[in-house]
Design a protein around this motif. Structure first.
Motif, PDB file in Angstrom:
ATOM      1  N   LEU A 238      45.373  85.611  33.398  1.00 16.25           N
ATOM      2  CA  LEU A 238      44.369  85.946  32.384  1.00 16.25           C
ATOM      3  C   LEU A 238      44.855  87.091  31.504  1.00 16.25           C
ATOM      4  CD1 LEU A 238      41.618  85.505  31.133  1.00 16.25           C
ATOM      5  CD2 LEU A 238      40.623  86.961  32.919  1.00 16.25           C
ATOM      6  N   SER A 239      45.478  88.096  32.116  1.00 20.07           N
ATOM      7  CA  SER A 239      46.007  89.210  31.339  1.00 20.07           C
ATOM      8  C   SER A 239      47.111  88.747  30.392  1.00 20.07           C
ATOM      9  CB  SER A 239      46.547  90.288  32.285  1.00 20.07           C
ATOM     10  OG  SER A 239      47.133  91.349  31.572  1.00 20.07           O
ATOM     11  N   LEU A 240      47.985  87.870  30.877  1.00 17.99           N
ATOM     12  CA  LEU A 240      49.060  87.364  30.036  1.00 17.99           C
ATOM     13  C   LEU A 240      48.505  86.505  28.900  1.00 17.99           C
ATOM     14  CD1 LEU A 240      52.039  87.066  29.418  1.00 17.99           C
ATOM     15  CD2 LEU A 240      52.158  85.203  31.089  1.00 17.99           C
ATOM     16  N   HIS A 241      47.502  85.711  29.192  1.00 11.40           N
ATOM     17  CA  HIS A 241      46.866  84.894  28.152  1.00 11.40           C
ATOM     18  C   HIS A 241      46.328  85.786  27.029  1.00 11.40           C
ATOM     19  CE1 HIS A 241      44.094  82.120  26.177  1.00 11.40           C
ATOM     20  NE2 HIS A 241      43.095  82.946  26.460  1.00 11.40           N
ATOM     21  N   ARG A 242      45.650  86.843  27.395  1.00 11.71           N
ATOM     22  CA  ARG A 242      45.096  87.734  26.375  1.00 11.71           C
ATOM     23  C   ARG A 242      46.205  88.412  25.581  1.00 11.71           C
ATOM     24  NH1 ARG A 242      40.428  90.099  30.478  1.00 11.71           N
ATOM     25  NH2 ARG A 242      38.934  88.382  30.152  1.00 11.71           N
ATOM     26  N   GLN A 243      47.283  88.788  26.271  1.00 14.45           N
ATOM     27  CA  GLN A 243      48.432  89.387  25.586  1.00 14.45           C
ATOM     28  C   GLN A 243      49.037  88.411  24.579  1.00 14.45           C
ATOM     29  OE1 GLN A 243      51.570  91.095  28.132  1.00 14.45           O
ATOM     30  NE2 GLN A 243      53.084  90.130  26.798  1.00 14.45           N
ATOM     31  N   MET A 244      49.181  87.151  24.985  1.00 12.59           N
ATOM     32  CA  MET A 244      49.778  86.148  24.096  1.00 12.59           C
ATOM     33  C   MET A 244      48.877  85.867  22.896  1.00 12.59           C
ATOM     34  SD  MET A 244      51.189  83.657  27.143  1.00 12.59           S
ATOM     35  CE  MET A 244      51.905  82.356  26.141  1.00 12.59           C
ATOM     36  N   GLU A 245      47.579  85.875  23.096  1.00 12.39           N
ATOM     37  CA  GLU A 245      46.677  85.632  21.976  1.00 12.39           C
ATOM     38  C   GLU A 245      46.713  86.780  20.964  1.00 12.39           C
ATOM     39  OE1 GLU A 245      42.824  83.955  22.672  1.00 12.39           O
ATOM     40  OE2 GLU A 245      43.984  82.095  22.789  1.00 12.39           O
ATOM     41  N   GLU A 246      46.989  87.990  21.453  1.00 10.35           N
ATOM     42  CA  GLU A 246      47.038  89.151  20.558  1.00 10.35           C
ATOM     43  C   GLU A 246      48.414  89.330  19.918  1.00 10.35           C
ATOM     44  OE1 GLU A 246      45.866  92.549  22.784  1.00 10.35           O
ATOM     45  OE2 GLU A 246      43.812  91.843  23.125  1.00 10.35           O
ATOM     46  N   GLU A 247      49.483  89.065  20.691  1.00  9.05           N
ATOM     47  CA  GLU A 247      50.831  89.418  20.252  1.00  9.05           C
ATOM     48  C   GLU A 247      51.713  88.217  19.917  1.00  9.05           C
ATOM     49  OE1 GLU A 247      52.528  91.934  23.231  1.00  9.05           O
ATOM     50  OE2 GLU A 247      50.784  93.276  23.280  1.00  9.05           O
ATOM     51  N   GLY A 248      51.296  87.012  20.284  1.00 10.10           N
ATOM     52  CA  GLY A 248      52.112  85.832  20.023  1.00 10.10           C
ATOM     53  C   GLY A 248      52.843  85.355  21.261  1.00 10.10           C
ATOM     54  N   PRO A 249      53.788  84.454  21.107  1.00  7.31           N
ATOM     55  CA  PRO A 249      54.461  83.830  22.254  1.00  7.31           C
ATOM     56  C   PRO A 249      55.096  84.846  23.195  1.00  7.31           C
ATOM     57  CG  PRO A 249      55.022  82.700  20.214  1.00  7.31           C
ATOM     58  CD  PRO A 249      54.276  83.922  19.820  1.00  7.31           C
ATOM     59  N   PHE A 250      55.108  84.483  24.473  1.00 11.30           N
ATOM     60  CA  PHE A 250      55.838  85.280  25.459  1.00 11.30           C
ATOM     61  C   PHE A 250      57.299  84.854  25.390  1.00 11.30           C
ATOM     62  CE2 PHE A 250      57.657  86.284  29.544  1.00 11.30           C
ATOM     63  CZ  PHE A 250      57.102  87.508  29.864  1.00 11.30           C
ATOM     64  N   VAL A 251      58.194  85.824  25.176  1.00  8.35           N
ATOM     65  CA  VAL A 251      59.610  85.539  24.989  1.00  8.35           C
ATOM     66  C   VAL A 251      60.390  85.924  26.238  1.00  8.35           C
ATOM     67  CG1 VAL A 251      61.679  86.054  23.631  1.00  8.35           C
ATOM     68  CG2 VAL A 251      59.437  85.865  22.500  1.00  8.35           C
ATOM     69  N   ALA A 252      61.233  85.004  26.688  1.00  9.52           N
ATOM     70  CA  ALA A 252      62.142  85.254  27.799  1.00  9.52           C
ATOM     71  C   ALA A 252      63.512  84.692  27.407  1.00  9.52           C
ATOM     72  CB  ALA A 252      61.623  84.599  29.081  1.00  9.52           C
ATOM     73  N   HIS A 253      64.470  84.831  28.309  1.00  9.44           N
ATOM     74  CA  HIS A 253      65.821  84.340  28.023  1.00  9.44           C
ATOM     75  C   HIS A 253      66.362  83.624  29.251  1.00  9.44           C
ATOM     76  CE1 HIS A 253      65.184  87.482  25.018  1.00  9.44           C
ATOM     77  NE2 HIS A 253      65.982  86.750  24.259  1.00  9.44           N
ATOM     78  N   SER A 254      66.712  82.361  29.058  1.00 12.74           N
ATOM     79  CA  SER A 254      67.327  81.602  30.145  1.00 12.74           C
ATOM     80  C   SER A 254      68.834  81.844  30.136  1.00 12.74           C
ATOM     81  CB  SER A 254      67.023  80.108  30.013  1.00 12.74           C
ATOM     82  OG  SER A 254      67.603  79.593  28.835  1.00 12.74           O
ATOM     83  N   ALA A 255      69.456  81.636  31.278  1.00 15.09           N
ATOM     84  CA  ALA A 255      70.910  81.772  31.409  1.00 15.09           C
ATOM     85  C   ALA A 255      71.463  80.446  31.918  1.00 15.09           C
ATOM     86  CB  ALA A 255      71.259  82.897  32.377  1.00 15.09           C
ATOM     87  N   ARG A 256      72.497  79.952  31.262  1.00 13.92           N
ATOM     88  CA  ARG A 256      73.128  78.701  31.656  1.00 13.92           C
ATOM     89  C   ARG A 256      74.642  78.895  31.669  1.00 13.92           C
ATOM     90  NH1 ARG A 256      68.661  78.136  32.787  1.00 13.92           N
ATOM     91  NH2 ARG A 256      67.127  76.623  32.023  1.00 13.92           N
ATOM     92  N   PHE A 257      75.298  78.227  32.621  1.00 17.06           N
ATOM     93  CA  PHE A 257      76.751  78.190  32.545  1.00 17.06           C
ATOM     94  C   PHE A 257      77.242  76.789  32.878  1.00 17.06           C
ATOM     95  CE2 PHE A 257      76.166  79.631  36.978  1.00 17.06           C
ATOM     96  CZ  PHE A 257      77.107  78.883  37.699  1.00 17.06           C
ATOM     97  N   LEU A 258      78.362  76.462  32.259  1.00 24.49           N
ATOM     98  CA  LEU A 258      79.021  75.180  32.463  1.00 24.49           C
ATOM     99  C   LEU A 258      80.261  75.423  33.308  1.00 24.49           C
ATOM    100  CD1 LEU A 258      79.010  72.118  31.397  1.00 24.49           C
ATOM    101  CD2 LEU A 258      80.851  72.901  29.897  1.00 24.49           C
ATOM    102  N   VAL A 259      80.426  74.621  34.346  1.00 21.81           N
ATOM    103  CA  VAL A 259      81.621  74.743  35.182  1.00 21.81           C
ATOM    104  C   VAL A 259      82.216  73.354  35.395  1.00 21.81           C
ATOM    105  CG1 VAL A 259      80.230  74.690  37.319  1.00 21.81           C
ATOM    106  CG2 VAL A 259      82.580  75.571  37.369  1.00 21.81           C
TER     107      VAL A 259
END
Length: 270
Positions: A238-259
């Motif tokens: 609920l807290s995150l929902h309210r944050q997203m409605e006020e500030e926009g998308p929640f941004v994260a960063h995925s990490a990928r590697f090819l081997v």
């Protein structure tokens, strides 16, 4: 009026929260198809194009194994499969889904615990692939690869989507941050007797556009926040929902590697 209070009326934001969470908490998370997130979340894709590169290698193979195939969607995307194609999967709903998808293509799906040993003879495959394996059992991969065979895999790298994980779990340890380092993959592959011929890593922007996308993602990728349920994390959601409605998308960063790693060919005997 003294001694009384006004009735609590849910806000429009809270009503949206309930609707979004209820939908995301009931939709099926079987398989490894994330199309439900279309319009709800975005993620940059690695530059190397794993599915396309995998398909190119499959078209040239005689016997291939896809480890931890999920619902078989990535393997099924290849236009041409080798004459012998086998996939393993541990989660029963995904086994059924992958079987329905791959059997018409002539591929066999084997229910497997994802623990060594792999249920195959030594030197059985000239190509082994795996997209986002939970664990890579390098010794077993080396064992089932034929001499001169190749392992080709896209994997989750270190600190992937940690912004979201730490929102729910708090700061993670240095040991957790060091896990899934591509350098460890090289070391482990070489220790198993394989030669690493390609190793690349990228960090990619991820945006969650609404709280439903967060719920669906955490239900589907169960190792991100172990034991996640809406009930267990309702205040944070609920807290995150309210944050997203006020500030926009929640941004994260995925990490990928090819081997990509190759098993040395048998020496030529004069």
């Amino acid at each position: 009026m003294t001694g009384s209070s006004a009735p609590l009326v849910p806000s429009a934001s809270d009503a949206r929260f309930e609707t979004l969470v209820a939908e995301a908490d009931t939709v099926s998370v079987d398989g490894w198809d994330f199309s439900w997130l279309d319009g709800r979340a975005t993620e940059q894709r690695p530059s190397w194009g794993y599915a396309r590169a995998m398909a190119d290698r499959l078209a040239r193979a005689e016997a291939a194994l896809d480890i931890q195939t999920g619902g078989g969607e990535v393997l099924a995307s290849a236009p041409v499969l080798p004459p012998l194609t086998v996939a393993t999967e541990s989660w029963p709903p995904n086994v059924a889904r992958a079987t329905a998808l791959l059997r018409p293509r002539g591929a066999v799906v084997v229910a497997d615990s994802d623990e060594p040993p792999l249920p195959f003879a030594a030197h059985a495959f000239d190509l082994v692939v795996s997209r986002h394996p939970v664990t890579t059992w390098w010794d077993e991969i080396a064992r089932v690869l034929a001499p001169g065979g190749t392992y080709f895999s896209q994997q989750v790298g270190r600190e992937s989507v940690f912004e979201l994980i730490e929102y729910f779990l708090g700061p993670l340890s240095a040991e957790q941050r060091a896990a899934r380092d591509p350098r460890h993959a090289r070391e482990d592959a070489e220790a198993a007797g394989l030669e690493v011929t390609d190793l690349r890593a990228e960090r990619l922007r991820v945006e969650f556009l609404d709280i439903g996308a967060v719920v669906y993602f955490l239900r589907k990728v169960i190792w991100m926040v172990p034991g996640f349920t809406v009930g267990a994390y309702l205040p944070q959601l609920l807290s995150l929902h309210r944050q997203m409605e006020e500030e926009g998308p929640f941004v994260a960063h995925s990490a990928r590697f090819l081997v990509e790693a190759r098993k040395p060919p048998r020496p030529v005997v004069p």
